[in-house]
Design a protein around this motif. Sequence first.
Motif, PDB file in Angstrom:
ATOM      1  N   ARG A  68       7.729 -18.918  -1.449  1.00  8.44           N
ATOM      2  CA  ARG A  68       7.196 -17.508  -1.421  1.00  8.44           C
ATOM      3  C   ARG A  68       7.263 -17.051  -2.805  1.00  8.44           C
ATOM      4  NH1 ARG A  68      12.013 -17.026   0.796  1.00  8.44           N
ATOM      5  NH2 ARG A  68      13.312 -15.265   0.105  1.00  8.44           N
ATOM      6  N   ASP A  69       8.180 -17.335  -3.583  1.00  7.64           N
ATOM      7  CA  ASP A  69       8.024 -16.799  -4.935  1.00  7.64           C
ATOM      8  C   ASP A  69       8.854 -18.051  -5.788  1.00  7.64           C
ATOM      9  OD1 ASP A  69       8.834 -15.568  -7.580  1.00  7.64           O
ATOM     10  OD2 ASP A  69      10.059 -14.082  -6.487  1.00  7.64           O
ATOM     11  N   PRO A  70       7.887 -18.784  -6.321  1.00 11.26           N
ATOM     12  CA  PRO A  70       8.249 -20.099  -7.073  1.00 11.26           C
ATOM     13  C   PRO A  70       9.168 -19.685  -8.636  1.00 11.26           C
ATOM     14  CG  PRO A  70       6.008 -20.263  -6.600  1.00 11.26           C
ATOM     15  CD  PRO A  70       6.355 -18.847  -6.230  1.00 11.26           C
ATOM     16  N   SER A  71       9.003 -18.489  -8.773  1.00 10.41           N
ATOM     17  CA  SER A  71      10.001 -17.928 -10.134  1.00 10.41           C
ATOM     18  C   SER A  71      11.348 -18.082  -9.663  1.00 10.41           C
ATOM     19  CB  SER A  71       9.506 -16.834 -10.676  1.00 10.41           C
ATOM     20  OG  SER A  71       9.745 -15.666  -9.786  1.00 10.41           O
ATOM     21  N   ARG A  72      11.791 -18.096  -8.464  1.00 10.45           N
ATOM     22  CA  ARG A  72      13.151 -17.732  -8.103  1.00 10.45           C
ATOM     23  C   ARG A  72      13.572 -19.125  -7.592  1.00 10.45           C
ATOM     24  NH1 ARG A  72      14.000 -13.605  -3.509  1.00 10.45           N
ATOM     25  NH2 ARG A  72      15.930 -14.519  -3.679  1.00 10.45           N
ATOM     26  N   GLY A  73      14.736 -19.470  -7.978  1.00 11.56           N
ATOM     27  CA  GLY A  73      15.435 -20.679  -7.515  1.00 11.56           C
ATOM     28  C   GLY A  73      16.351 -20.407  -5.961  1.00 11.56           C
ATOM     29  N   VAL A  74      16.500 -21.553  -5.236  1.00 11.28           N
ATOM     30  CA  VAL A  74      16.971 -21.617  -3.979  1.00 11.28           C
ATOM     31  C   VAL A  74      18.381 -20.981  -4.124  1.00 11.28           C
ATOM     32  CG1 VAL A  74      15.805 -23.319  -3.080  1.00 11.28           C
ATOM     33  CG2 VAL A  74      17.913 -23.856  -4.042  1.00 11.28           C
ATOM     34  N   PHE A  75      18.966 -20.959  -5.130  1.00 11.27           N
ATOM     35  CA  PHE A  75      20.416 -20.631  -5.222  1.00 11.27           C
ATOM     36  C   PHE A  75      20.548 -18.844  -5.429  1.00 11.27           C
ATOM     37  CE2 PHE A  75      21.182 -24.826  -7.314  1.00 11.27           C
ATOM     38  CZ  PHE A  75      21.509 -25.345  -6.141  1.00 11.27           C
ATOM     39  N   THR A  76      19.185 -18.269  -5.284  1.00 13.18           N
ATOM     40  CA  THR A  76      19.121 -16.874  -5.282  1.00 13.18           C
ATOM     41  C   THR A  76      18.873 -16.366  -3.958  1.00 13.18           C
ATOM     42  OG1 THR A  76      16.733 -16.788  -5.965  1.00 13.18           O
ATOM     43  CG2 THR A  76      18.389 -17.064  -7.838  1.00 13.18           C
ATOM     44  N   SER A  77      18.865 -17.474  -2.992  1.00 12.03           N
ATOM     45  CA  SER A  77      18.494 -16.902  -1.475  1.00 12.03           C
ATOM     46  C   SER A  77      19.364 -17.529  -0.595  1.00 12.03           C
ATOM     47  CB  SER A  77      16.814 -17.583  -1.400  1.00 12.03           C
ATOM     48  OG  SER A  77      16.930 -18.877  -1.100  1.00 12.03           O
ATOM     49  N   ARG A  78      18.968 -16.994   0.561  1.00  8.21           N
ATOM     50  CA  ARG A  78      19.860 -17.565   1.778  1.00  8.21           C
ATOM     51  C   ARG A  78      18.978 -18.777   2.639  1.00  8.21           C
ATOM     52  NH1 ARG A  78      23.772 -15.142   4.425  1.00  8.21           N
ATOM     53  NH2 ARG A  78      22.727 -15.604   6.376  1.00  8.21           N
ATOM     54  N   SER A  79      17.892 -19.179   1.766  1.00  9.64           N
ATOM     55  CA  SER A  79      17.026 -20.323   2.343  1.00  9.64           C
ATOM     56  C   SER A  79      17.877 -21.550   2.610  1.00  9.64           C
ATOM     57  CB  SER A  79      15.882 -20.944   1.514  1.00  9.64           C
ATOM     58  OG  SER A  79      15.441 -21.907   1.736  1.00  9.64           O
ATOM     59  N   PRO A  80      17.770 -22.051   3.988  1.00 17.26           N
ATOM     60  CA  PRO A  80      18.261 -23.374   4.253  1.00 17.26           C
ATOM     61  C   PRO A  80      17.911 -24.578   3.349  1.00 17.26           C
ATOM     62  CG  PRO A  80      16.741 -22.865   5.978  1.00 17.26           C
ATOM     63  CD  PRO A  80      16.818 -21.705   4.884  1.00 17.26           C
ATOM     64  N   ALA A  81      16.604 -24.468   2.735  1.00 15.16           N
ATOM     65  CA  ALA A  81      16.053 -25.544   1.959  1.00 15.16           C
ATOM     66  C   ALA A  81      16.732 -25.542   0.681  1.00 15.16           C
ATOM     67  CB  ALA A  81      14.659 -25.418   2.042  1.00 15.16           C
ATOM     68  N   ARG A  82      17.686 -26.611   0.333  1.00 18.51           N
ATOM     69  CA  ARG A  82      18.529 -26.707  -0.759  1.00 18.51           C
ATOM     70  C   ARG A  82      19.129 -27.939  -0.969  1.00 18.51           C
ATOM     71  NH1 ARG A  82      20.177 -21.560   0.043  1.00 18.51           N
ATOM     72  NH2 ARG A  82      21.357 -21.493  -1.724  1.00 18.51           N
ATOM     73  N   PRO A  83      19.687 -28.345  -2.085  1.00 15.11           N
ATOM     74  CA  PRO A  83      20.534 -29.644  -2.227  1.00 15.11           C
ATOM     75  C   PRO A  83      21.477 -30.165  -1.052  1.00 15.11           C
ATOM     76  CG  PRO A  83      20.181 -28.726  -4.244  1.00 15.11           C
ATOM     77  CD  PRO A  83      19.572 -27.589  -3.404  1.00 15.11           C
ATOM     78  N   ASN A  84      22.180 -28.994  -0.691  1.00 14.58           N
ATOM     79  CA  ASN A  84      23.346 -29.130   0.312  1.00 14.58           C
ATOM     80  C   ASN A  84      23.133 -28.068   1.059  1.00 14.58           C
ATOM     81  OD1 ASN A  84      24.919 -31.535  -0.680  1.00 14.58           O
ATOM     82  ND2 ASN A  84      25.399 -30.246  -2.423  1.00 14.58           N
ATOM     83  N   PRO A  85      22.505 -28.059   2.425  1.00 18.07           N
ATOM     84  CA  PRO A  85      22.212 -27.097   3.074  1.00 18.07           C
ATOM     85  C   PRO A  85      23.301 -26.543   3.956  1.00 18.07           C
ATOM     86  CG  PRO A  85      21.264 -29.300   4.261  1.00 18.07           C
ATOM     87  CD  PRO A  85      21.991 -29.591   2.887  1.00 18.07           C
ATOM     88  N   VAL A  86      24.419 -25.809   3.334  1.00 19.22           N
ATOM     89  CA  VAL A  86      25.373 -25.375   4.226  1.00 19.22           C
ATOM     90  C   VAL A  86      24.807 -24.063   4.300  1.00 19.22           C
ATOM     91  CG1 VAL A  86      27.892 -24.806   3.863  1.00 19.22           C
ATOM     92  CG2 VAL A  86      27.121 -26.911   2.851  1.00 19.22           C
ATOM     93  N   CYS A  87      25.126 -23.609   5.520  1.00 17.71           N
ATOM     94  CA  CYS A  87      24.550 -22.191   5.823  1.00 17.71           C
ATOM     95  C   CYS A  87      25.853 -21.407   6.427  1.00 17.71           C
ATOM     96  CB  CYS A  87      23.105 -22.247   6.771  1.00 17.71           C
ATOM     97  SG  CYS A  87      21.808 -23.237   5.948  1.00 17.71           S
ATOM     98  N   LEU A  88      25.663 -19.970   6.235  1.00 17.51           N
ATOM     99  CA  LEU A  88      26.568 -19.064   7.010  1.00 17.51           C
ATOM    100  C   LEU A  88      25.622 -18.185   7.719  1.00 17.51           C
ATOM    101  CD1 LEU A  88      28.727 -18.346   3.513  1.00 17.51           C
ATOM    102  CD2 LEU A  88      29.094 -19.912   5.431  1.00 17.51           C
ATOM    103  N   THR A  89      26.047 -17.812   8.845  1.00 17.77           N
ATOM    104  CA  THR A  89      25.426 -16.602   9.528  1.00 17.77           C
ATOM    105  C   THR A  89      26.570 -16.089  10.279  1.00 17.77           C
ATOM    106  OG1 THR A  89      23.559 -18.215   9.751  1.00 17.77           O
ATOM    107  CG2 THR A  89      23.799 -16.216  11.506  1.00 17.77           C
TER     108      THR A  89
END
Length: 123
Positions: A68-89
């Motif tokens: 949704r915003d290619p200027s932002r990296g996944v480490f600036t978000s809570r997206s589960p799509a990332r190199p190591n998809p460890v998530c917290l809820t």
Amino acid sequence: MECDPIGTVHTPHETTSDAPRQGLRTDAEGTLELHEAYHEGLSGFDADRVVVVWWADRADRSVLTLDRDPSRGVFTSRSPARPNPVCLTECRVLDAAPAAGRLHLRGVDMVDGSPVVDLKATL
């Protein structure tokens, strides 16, 4: 590094696109079931909220920027799509059955069947 699932979460979300962006933004309910070997870890559990540490096993691990915003990296978000998809809820606990290794939760944002890595009760 070694990490084994301690259980599974069952939710109404069948795919990653069905799941909300954050658990705090939904009233969706689900059930967390620990593997039998870990039931004792819920002894004395009486928290109203719990942080579920889970693995987004169906997430795209090659993604480094947000769709949704290619200027932002996944480490600036809570997206589960990332190199190591460890998530917290953080979820609200509706009911706890420690002896059965089960928690009924509200605010789930995981896909049905997602592996649970850890639990952190909040006070």
